[in-house]
Design a protein around this motif. Structure first.
Motif, PDB file in Angstrom:
ATOM      1  N   ALA A 103      23.050   7.495 -24.563  1.00 40.17           N
ATOM      2  CA  ALA A 103      22.136   6.761 -25.025  1.00 40.17           C
ATOM      3  C   ALA A 103      23.126   5.661 -26.042  1.00 40.17           C
ATOM      4  O   ALA A 103      23.065   4.730 -26.540  1.00 40.17           O
ATOM      5  CB  ALA A 103      21.457   7.439 -26.415  1.00 40.17           C
ATOM      6  N   PHE A 104      24.388   6.752 -26.993  1.00 45.16           N
ATOM      7  CA  PHE A 104      25.356   5.481 -27.716  1.00 45.16           C
ATOM      8  C   PHE A 104      26.421   5.858 -27.940  1.00 45.16           C
ATOM      9  O   PHE A 104      26.810   4.757 -28.616  1.00 45.16           O
ATOM     10  CB  PHE A 104      24.944   6.720 -29.359  1.00 45.16           C
ATOM     11  CG  PHE A 104      23.471   7.160 -29.742  1.00 45.16           C
ATOM     12  CD1 PHE A 104      22.705   5.887 -29.669  1.00 45.16           C
ATOM     13  CD2 PHE A 104      23.389   8.665 -29.888  1.00 45.16           C
ATOM     14  CE1 PHE A 104      21.479   6.684 -29.786  1.00 45.16           C
ATOM     15  CE2 PHE A 104      22.155   9.386 -30.075  1.00 45.16           C
ATOM     16  CZ  PHE A 104      21.063   8.092 -30.144  1.00 45.16           C
ATOM     17  N   ASN A 105      26.743   5.654 -26.576  1.00 44.18           N
ATOM     18  CA  ASN A 105      28.610   5.202 -26.550  1.00 44.18           C
ATOM     19  C   ASN A 105      28.517   4.756 -24.390  1.00 44.18           C
ATOM     20  O   ASN A 105      27.662   5.603 -23.551  1.00 44.18           O
ATOM     21  CB  ASN A 105      29.429   6.601 -26.782  1.00 44.18           C
ATOM     22  CG  ASN A 105      29.710   7.871 -26.171  1.00 44.18           C
ATOM     23  OD1 ASN A 105      28.703   7.746 -24.935  1.00 44.18           O
ATOM     24  ND2 ASN A 105      30.385   8.354 -26.714  1.00 44.18           N
ATOM     25  N   LEU A 106      29.509   3.679 -24.642  1.00 43.71           N
ATOM     26  CA  LEU A 106      29.777   3.572 -22.824  1.00 43.71           C
ATOM     27  C   LEU A 106      31.638   4.233 -23.289  1.00 43.71           C
ATOM     28  O   LEU A 106      32.614   3.925 -23.853  1.00 43.71           O
ATOM     29  CB  LEU A 106      29.633   2.030 -23.131  1.00 43.71           C
ATOM     30  CG  LEU A 106      30.247   1.324 -21.757  1.00 43.71           C
ATOM     31  CD1 LEU A 106      29.569   1.376 -20.335  1.00 43.71           C
ATOM     32  CD2 LEU A 106      30.426  -0.032 -21.964  1.00 43.71           C
ATOM     33  N   ASN A 107      31.686   4.523 -21.646  1.00 43.95           N
ATOM     34  CA  ASN A 107      33.184   5.030 -21.323  1.00 43.95           C
ATOM     35  C   ASN A 107      33.365   4.139 -20.472  1.00 43.95           C
ATOM     36  O   ASN A 107      33.127   3.348 -19.618  1.00 43.95           O
ATOM     37  CB  ASN A 107      32.805   6.455 -20.778  1.00 43.95           C
ATOM     38  CG  ASN A 107      32.556   7.430 -21.146  1.00 43.95           C
ATOM     39  OD1 ASN A 107      32.787   7.365 -22.637  1.00 43.95           O
ATOM     40  ND2 ASN A 107      31.861   8.247 -20.725  1.00 43.95           N
ATOM     41  N   TYR A 108      34.558   3.344 -20.761  1.00 48.07           N
ATOM     42  CA  TYR A 108      35.437   2.795 -18.994  1.00 48.07           C
ATOM     43  C   TYR A 108      36.736   3.091 -19.147  1.00 48.07           C
ATOM     44  O   TYR A 108      37.399   4.071 -20.010  1.00 48.07           O
ATOM     45  CB  TYR A 108      35.570   0.800 -19.843  1.00 48.07           C
ATOM     46  CG  TYR A 108      36.012   1.658 -21.674  1.00 48.07           C
ATOM     47  CD1 TYR A 108      37.617   1.776 -21.751  1.00 48.07           C
ATOM     48  CD2 TYR A 108      35.543   1.455 -22.439  1.00 48.07           C
ATOM     49  CE1 TYR A 108      38.520   1.172 -22.905  1.00 48.07           C
ATOM     50  CE2 TYR A 108      35.927   1.289 -23.882  1.00 48.07           C
ATOM     51  CZ  TYR A 108      37.911   1.337 -24.510  1.00 48.07           C
ATOM     52  OH  TYR A 108      38.222   1.280 -25.054  1.00 48.07           O
ATOM     53  N   ILE A 183      31.831   2.949 -29.601  1.00 48.85           N
ATOM     54  CA  ILE A 183      30.702   3.200 -29.796  1.00 48.85           C
ATOM     55  C   ILE A 183      29.217   1.885 -29.915  1.00 48.85           C
ATOM     56  O   ILE A 183      29.782   1.494 -30.805  1.00 48.85           O
ATOM     57  CB  ILE A 183      31.226   3.776 -31.025  1.00 48.85           C
ATOM     58  CG1 ILE A 183      31.689   5.417 -31.100  1.00 48.85           C
ATOM     59  CG2 ILE A 183      29.662   4.403 -32.011  1.00 48.85           C
ATOM     60  CD1 ILE A 183      32.304   5.649 -32.591  1.00 48.85           C
ATOM     61  N   LEU A 184      28.639   2.735 -29.531  1.00 46.22           N
ATOM     62  CA  LEU A 184      27.576   1.279 -29.763  1.00 46.22           C
ATOM     63  C   LEU A 184      26.462   1.506 -30.331  1.00 46.22           C
ATOM     64  O   LEU A 184      25.656   0.551 -30.867  1.00 46.22           O
ATOM     65  CB  LEU A 184      26.688   1.289 -28.109  1.00 46.22           C
ATOM     66  CG  LEU A 184      27.501   1.291 -27.206  1.00 46.22           C
ATOM     67  CD1 LEU A 184      26.401   1.518 -25.198  1.00 46.22           C
ATOM     68  CD2 LEU A 184      28.428   0.115 -26.541  1.00 46.22           C
ATOM     69  N   SER A 217      30.044   1.360 -35.345  1.00 44.01           N
ATOM     70  CA  SER A 217      29.718   1.016 -34.323  1.00 44.01           C
ATOM     71  C   SER A 217      30.185  -0.590 -34.046  1.00 44.01           C
ATOM     72  O   SER A 217      29.876  -1.201 -34.662  1.00 44.01           O
ATOM     73  CB  SER A 217      28.631   1.845 -34.073  1.00 44.01           C
ATOM     74  OG  SER A 217      27.513   0.831 -34.746  1.00 44.01           O
ATOM     75  N   LEU A 218      29.478  -0.772 -32.569  1.00 41.62           N
ATOM     76  CA  LEU A 218      29.041  -2.229 -32.430  1.00 41.62           C
ATOM     77  C   LEU A 218      28.170  -2.924 -32.782  1.00 41.62           C
ATOM     78  O   LEU A 218      27.114  -2.047 -33.073  1.00 41.62           O
ATOM     79  CB  LEU A 218      29.443  -2.491 -30.565  1.00 41.62           C
ATOM     80  CG  LEU A 218      30.728  -1.920 -30.235  1.00 41.62           C
ATOM     81  CD1 LEU A 218      30.872  -1.613 -28.782  1.00 41.62           C
ATOM     82  CD2 LEU A 218      31.662  -3.888 -30.353  1.00 41.62           C
ATOM     83  N   PRO A 219      27.765  -3.734 -33.340  1.00 40.04           N
ATOM     84  CA  PRO A 219      27.066  -4.845 -33.460  1.00 40.04           C
ATOM     85  C   PRO A 219      25.647  -4.540 -32.893  1.00 40.04           C
ATOM     86  O   PRO A 219      25.923  -4.207 -32.083  1.00 40.04           O
ATOM     87  CB  PRO A 219      27.213  -6.063 -34.102  1.00 40.04           C
ATOM     88  CG  PRO A 219      28.687  -6.211 -33.259  1.00 40.04           C
ATOM     89  CD  PRO A 219      28.857  -4.602 -32.645  1.00 40.04           C
TER      90      PRO A 219
END
Length: 276
Positions: A103-108, A183-184, A217-219
């Motif tokens: 819910a709160f981060n994205l892996n690449y 981190i989103l 986190s990102l905006p």
């Protein structure tokens, strides 16, 4: 014949053990199947991810280790994740321990042939180049980020550098893999504080700050779909503008190897606890 890259925007929700196994399975098959590189986006649910050399006891509280030990027998075999469990995992790459929450981060993940991109052999240069691709993608949304420490991406907030993304590498024959987590939402910091100890080693720019003072986190207006498209486009240009291709034989082999690697390695308690 044009070179080709594999693009895997993974929407299926797998066990963290299977997700980490997929990462290695792509790496060991990519070059053999004629790919010059790959881009993968994926998430994990409620997962502590140790670096390959990280100590379990120095990075995770005794209470979390105890709880995991009770739950582990029912977690290890399923390719599907269990909603209300906290996983402890160990990845193939170095770097520090992180916490994943879908819910709160994205892996690449970026995969590249070192036969074709020989400039990626030196570790420092490879980090600089591949982190640069990610920061260029962020700049497309007017986010001015830069590399910090050995392998972080950070942004300046009120004159202080704060970590936005941690990255790490591993290498297989003729293939380099650099993966990171973005981190989103600051809500993840509560889980980080609850699950992770202060790291035994830290980059100089951290200056002993606790997680809540060091991470950001990102905006809110950040667009995940745009970031995915931008990073794919920038990576394609970096590789040499290859075509995007998805070979079913390649995918079948990757999933066969991932199933094996999950059983033999990533879901194996001896591997997870290899450094206590």
């Amino acid at each position: 014949m044009n070179s080709k890259i594999f693009f895997f925007d993974q929407l299926t929700r797998y066990s963290p053990y299977f997700n980490l196994a997929l990462e290695e399975a792509i790496a060991i098959n990519l070059i053999e199947f004629g790919y010059s590189g790959a881009v993968r986006f994926w998430t994990n649910h409620n997962t502590i991810v140790l670096g390959i050399a990280d100590s379990v006891s120095k990075n995770i509280s005794p209470e979390k280790i105890y709880t995991f030990n009770q739950e582990y027998p029912r977690l290890q075999k399923s390719r599907k994740f269990q909603e209300n469990s906290i996983y402890i995992t160990r990845r193939a790459s170095g770097g520090g321990t992180v916490f994943h929450d879908e819910a709160f981060n994205l892996n690449y993940s970026l995969f590249a042939s070192t036969k074709e991109k020989k400039e990626l052999y030196p570790v420092k240069e490879s980090y600089n180049q591949l982190l640069g691709l990610v920061t260029k993608s962020l700049a497309k949304q007017n986010i001015l980020a830069d590399s910090a420490g050995k392998s972080d991406i950070a942004i300046e907030t009120n004159g202080v550098l704060k970590k936005l993304s941690g990255n790490a590498q591993f290498r297989k024959r003729d293939c380099i893999v650099q993966h990171g987590t973005m981190i989103l939402d600051l809500k993840i910091i509560e889980s980080v504080l609850e699950n992770l100890s202060h790291p035994p080693e830290e980059p100089e720019y951290r200056k002993n700050r606790k997680h809540s003072d060091f991470l950001t986190s990102l905006p809110k207006e950040f667009s995940v779909p745009k970031f995915k498209l931008d990073l794919l486009e920038i990576f394609q240009e970096f590789i040499g503008n290859p075509v995007i291709s998805s070979d079913r034989k390649f995918l079948r082999q990757v999933f066969r190897d991932a199933k094996r690697l999950m059983s033999e390695k990533y879901a194996n308690i001896e591997f997870i606890y290899s450094k206590m």
